[in-house]
Design a protein around this motif. Structure first.
Motif, PDB file in Angstrom:
ATOM      1  N   ASN A  53      -4.825  10.049  -3.538  1.00 54.43           N
ATOM      2  CA  ASN A  53      -5.030   8.898  -2.663  1.00 54.43           C
ATOM      3  C   ASN A  53      -4.518   7.627  -3.340  1.00 54.43           C
ATOM      4  OD1 ASN A  53      -5.992   7.322  -0.519  1.00 54.43           O
ATOM      5  ND2 ASN A  53      -7.957   6.976  -1.557  1.00 54.43           N
ATOM      6  N   ILE A  54      -3.654   6.868  -2.643  1.00 53.15           N
ATOM      7  CA  ILE A  54      -3.085   5.644  -3.205  1.00 53.15           C
ATOM      8  C   ILE A  54      -4.046   4.483  -2.956  1.00 53.15           C
ATOM      9  CG2 ILE A  54      -1.113   4.082  -3.257  1.00 53.15           C
ATOM     10  CD1 ILE A  54       0.582   6.261  -2.076  1.00 53.15           C
ATOM     11  N   VAL A  55      -4.373   3.757  -4.009  1.00 51.72           N
ATOM     12  CA  VAL A  55      -5.267   2.605  -3.901  1.00 51.72           C
ATOM     13  C   VAL A  55      -4.706   1.450  -4.720  1.00 51.72           C
ATOM     14  CG1 VAL A  55      -7.328   4.036  -3.558  1.00 51.72           C
ATOM     15  CG2 VAL A  55      -6.665   3.333  -5.873  1.00 51.72           C
ATOM     16  N   ALA A  56      -5.312   0.296  -4.557  1.00 46.43           N
ATOM     17  CA  ALA A  56      -5.021  -0.871  -5.386  1.00 46.43           C
ATOM     18  C   ALA A  56      -6.242  -1.142  -6.249  1.00 46.43           C
ATOM     19  CB  ALA A  56      -4.691  -2.075  -4.518  1.00 46.43           C
ATOM     20  N   VAL A  57      -6.044  -1.232  -7.544  1.00 49.92           N
ATOM     21  CA  VAL A  57      -7.138  -1.506  -8.481  1.00 49.92           C
ATOM     22  C   VAL A  57      -7.023  -2.958  -8.939  1.00 49.92           C
ATOM     23  CG1 VAL A  57      -8.195  -0.924 -10.707  1.00 49.92           C
ATOM     24  CG2 VAL A  57      -7.238   0.888  -9.258  1.00 49.92           C
ATOM     25  N   LYS A  58      -8.032  -3.723  -8.629  1.00 44.30           N
ATOM     26  CA  LYS A  58      -8.053  -5.148  -8.954  1.00 44.30           C
ATOM     27  C   LYS A  58      -8.896  -5.370 -10.205  1.00 44.30           C
ATOM     28  CE  LYS A  58      -9.209  -9.563  -6.678  1.00 44.30           C
ATOM     29  NZ  LYS A  58      -9.725 -10.143  -5.403  1.00 44.30           N
ATOM     30  N   ARG A  59      -8.273  -5.864 -11.249  1.00 49.45           N
ATOM     31  CA  ARG A  59      -8.957  -6.121 -12.514  1.00 49.45           C
ATOM     32  C   ARG A  59      -9.260  -7.612 -12.612  1.00 49.45           C
ATOM     33  NH1 ARG A  59      -6.237  -4.608 -18.292  1.00 49.45           N
ATOM     34  NH2 ARG A  59      -4.719  -6.132 -17.537  1.00 49.45           N
ATOM     35  N   LEU A 101     -12.223  -3.459  -9.086  1.00 47.24           N
ATOM     36  CA  LEU A 101     -12.415  -3.198  -7.666  1.00 47.24           C
ATOM     37  C   LEU A 101     -11.354  -2.209  -7.199  1.00 47.24           C
ATOM     38  CD1 LEU A 101     -12.893  -6.890  -6.514  1.00 47.24           C
ATOM     39  CD2 LEU A 101     -14.688  -5.160  -6.581  1.00 47.24           C
ATOM     40  N   VAL A 102     -11.749  -1.252  -6.372  1.00 46.55           N
ATOM     41  CA  VAL A 102     -10.819  -0.271  -5.823  1.00 46.55           C
ATOM     42  C   VAL A 102     -10.653  -0.575  -4.336  1.00 46.55           C
ATOM     43  CG1 VAL A 102     -10.332   2.161  -5.449  1.00 46.55           C
ATOM     44  CG2 VAL A 102     -11.562   1.434  -7.511  1.00 46.55           C
ATOM     45  N   LEU A 103      -9.442  -0.969  -3.960  1.00 51.74           N
ATOM     46  CA  LEU A 103      -9.167  -1.467  -2.618  1.00 51.74           C
ATOM     47  C   LEU A 103      -8.156  -0.597  -1.887  1.00 51.74           C
ATOM     48  CD1 LEU A 103      -8.694  -5.057  -3.940  1.00 51.74           C
ATOM     49  CD2 LEU A 103     -10.493  -4.504  -2.314  1.00 51.74           C
ATOM     50  N   GLU A 104      -8.184  -0.709  -0.578  1.00 54.01           N
ATOM     51  CA  GLU A 104      -7.162  -0.088   0.261  1.00 54.01           C
ATOM     52  C   GLU A 104      -5.789  -0.614  -0.155  1.00 54.01           C
ATOM     53  OE1 GLU A 104      -6.096  -0.017   5.068  1.00 54.01           O
ATOM     54  OE2 GLU A 104      -7.757  -1.228   4.295  1.00 54.01           O
ATOM     55  N   TYR A 105      -4.827   0.278  -0.291  1.00 56.63           N
ATOM     56  CA  TYR A 105      -3.479  -0.110  -0.711  1.00 56.63           C
ATOM     57  C   TYR A 105      -2.666  -0.579   0.488  1.00 56.63           C
ATOM     58  CZ  TYR A 105       1.311   0.318  -2.463  1.00 56.63           C
ATOM     59  OH  TYR A 105       2.617   0.073  -2.810  1.00 56.63           O
ATOM     60  N   MET A 106      -2.041  -1.733   0.345  1.00 53.59           N
ATOM     61  CA  MET A 106      -1.228  -2.306   1.415  1.00 53.59           C
ATOM     62  C   MET A 106       0.230  -2.345   0.960  1.00 53.59           C
ATOM     63  SD  MET A 106      -3.414  -2.887   3.805  1.00 53.59           S
ATOM     64  CE  MET A 106      -2.689  -4.075   4.925  1.00 53.59           C
ATOM     65  N   PRO A 107       1.059  -1.446   1.453  1.00 54.77           N
ATOM     66  CA  PRO A 107       2.406  -1.240   0.899  1.00 54.77           C
ATOM     67  C   PRO A 107       3.355  -2.421   1.013  1.00 54.77           C
ATOM     68  CG  PRO A 107       2.089   0.031   2.922  1.00 54.77           C
ATOM     69  CD  PRO A 107       0.745  -0.485   2.526  1.00 54.77           C
ATOM     70  N   GLN A 108       3.214  -3.262   2.045  1.00 57.08           N
ATOM     71  CA  GLN A 108       4.148  -4.380   2.203  1.00 57.08           C
ATOM     72  C   GLN A 108       3.759  -5.608   1.379  1.00 57.08           C
ATOM     73  OE1 GLN A 108       6.965  -4.187   3.503  1.00 57.08           O
ATOM     74  NE2 GLN A 108       6.941  -2.477   4.931  1.00 57.08           N
ATOM     75  N   GLY A 109       2.581  -5.578   0.791  1.00 60.37           N
ATOM     76  CA  GLY A 109       2.169  -6.711  -0.035  1.00 60.37           C
ATOM     77  C   GLY A 109       1.650  -7.874   0.784  1.00 60.37           C
ATOM     78  N   SER A 110       1.709  -9.059   0.216  1.00 59.38           N
ATOM     79  CA  SER A 110       1.105 -10.237   0.847  1.00 59.38           C
ATOM     80  C   SER A 110       2.089 -10.987   1.738  1.00 59.38           C
ATOM     81  CB  SER A 110       0.553 -11.191  -0.214  1.00 59.38           C
ATOM     82  OG  SER A 110       1.565 -11.567  -1.120  1.00 59.38           O
ATOM     83  N   LEU A 111       1.529 -11.688   2.711  1.00 62.22           N
ATOM     84  CA  LEU A 111       2.321 -12.404   3.709  1.00 62.22           C
ATOM     85  C   LEU A 111       3.205 -13.476   3.090  1.00 62.22           C
ATOM     86  CD1 LEU A 111       3.010 -13.267   6.636  1.00 62.22           C
ATOM     87  CD2 LEU A 111       0.845 -14.538   6.662  1.00 62.22           C
TER      88      LEU A 111
END
Length: 265
Positions: A53-59, A101-111
């Motif tokens: 599962n692909i996630v985003a880990v925020k440190r 923090l383990v977050l939902e991964y958003m492939p396109q990144g930020s606006l």
């Protein structure tokens, strides 16, 4: 103390607890090749966990005095709100030297990357419209549809993340606050981002959902114009920022439509 009581009365629970060592391994020891974001709050890494599962880990940057408070907010709020236009927080880790923090991964990144970053100019008007509408739906859920009213306090372009289909999701609940239904506003310490702060909040510290509405309006202007709200000299010496530029032109259009004969004499 008031914030702690509100959280306790809200019935909100934290998400899944992850082992620090597992997340450290999944990010290649927080290696540069896995890093997908960096800011004053800390860093974000792409990771594969739970059988791929692909996630985003925020440190989080623990040297920041507010790190633990913001961490608690994000865990409590981010793991409970579920909406297609809100980033889902899957869990967290507190058993290591850093807060994760383990977050939902958003492939396109930020606006913001699509407005004035490396992907500038690639959003068509249909995508821009859908982004504005999606953020509005996410805010409506926080303000009116969730069982407690949540004021995000930091709506801005780099807190809007995009999925593969360019559907937007509001991220970063570190500054979010609960607002009881029986009061019009709460008084808080000023927090947020320069250029997005509502005047009544910046001047008096009065926090209500109108604070998010103002920030949403500024973000909408950025999406339409492709310009940062803090850009100076937007249209010459008479207007220094995007908000003043739009306000000035709105007033000009108002007077032209209301008093055309007087203005054209």
């Amino acid at each position: 103390m008031h914030r702690v009581i509100l959280l306790a009365q809200s019935g909100l629970q934290g998400g899944k607890c992850y082992r620090y060592q597992d997340l450290q391994l999944a990010t290649h020891n927080f290696g540069e090749e896995c890093r997908i974001g960096k800011g004053g709050f800390g860093e974000v890494f792409k990771a594969f966990i739970d059988d791929g599962n692909i996630v985003a880990v925020k440190r989080l940057n623990v040297s920041c005095g507010r790190a633990k408070i913001d961490f608690e907010n994000e865990v409590r709020l981010g793991s409970n709100v579920q909406h297609r236009n809100l980033v889902r927080l899957q869990g967290s880790s507190t058993d290591g030297p850093e807060l994760l923090l383990v977050l939902e991964y958003m492939p396109q990144g930020s606006l913001d990357k699509f407005l004035w970053g490396e992907k500038r100019g690639t959003l068509n008007w249909k995508k821009r419209y859908d982004i504005i509408l999606g953020v509005a739906r996410g805010l409506a859920h926080l303000h009116n549809e969730f069982h407690v009213k949540i004021v995000h306090r930091d709506i801005k372009s780099n807190n809007i993340l995009l999925d593969d289909d360019f559907q937007p999701k509001i991220a970063d609940f570190g500054l979010a606050r609960l607002q009881p239904d029986d009061i019009t506003h709460v008084s808080t310490r000023l927090a947020g981002t320069l250029g997005y702060l509502a005047p009544e909040y910046a001047n008096k510290g009065h926090l209500s959902k109108r604070v998010d509405t103002f920030s949403f309006g500024i973000m909408t202007l950025e999406v339409i114009s492709g310009r940062k709200c803090t850009d100076e000299n937007f249209s010459g010496p008479d207007t220094s920022h995007l908000h003043e530029h739009v306000t000035s032109n709105h007033l000009n259009l108002f007077f032209i439509n209301k008093f055309p004969s007087e203005l054209y004499i």
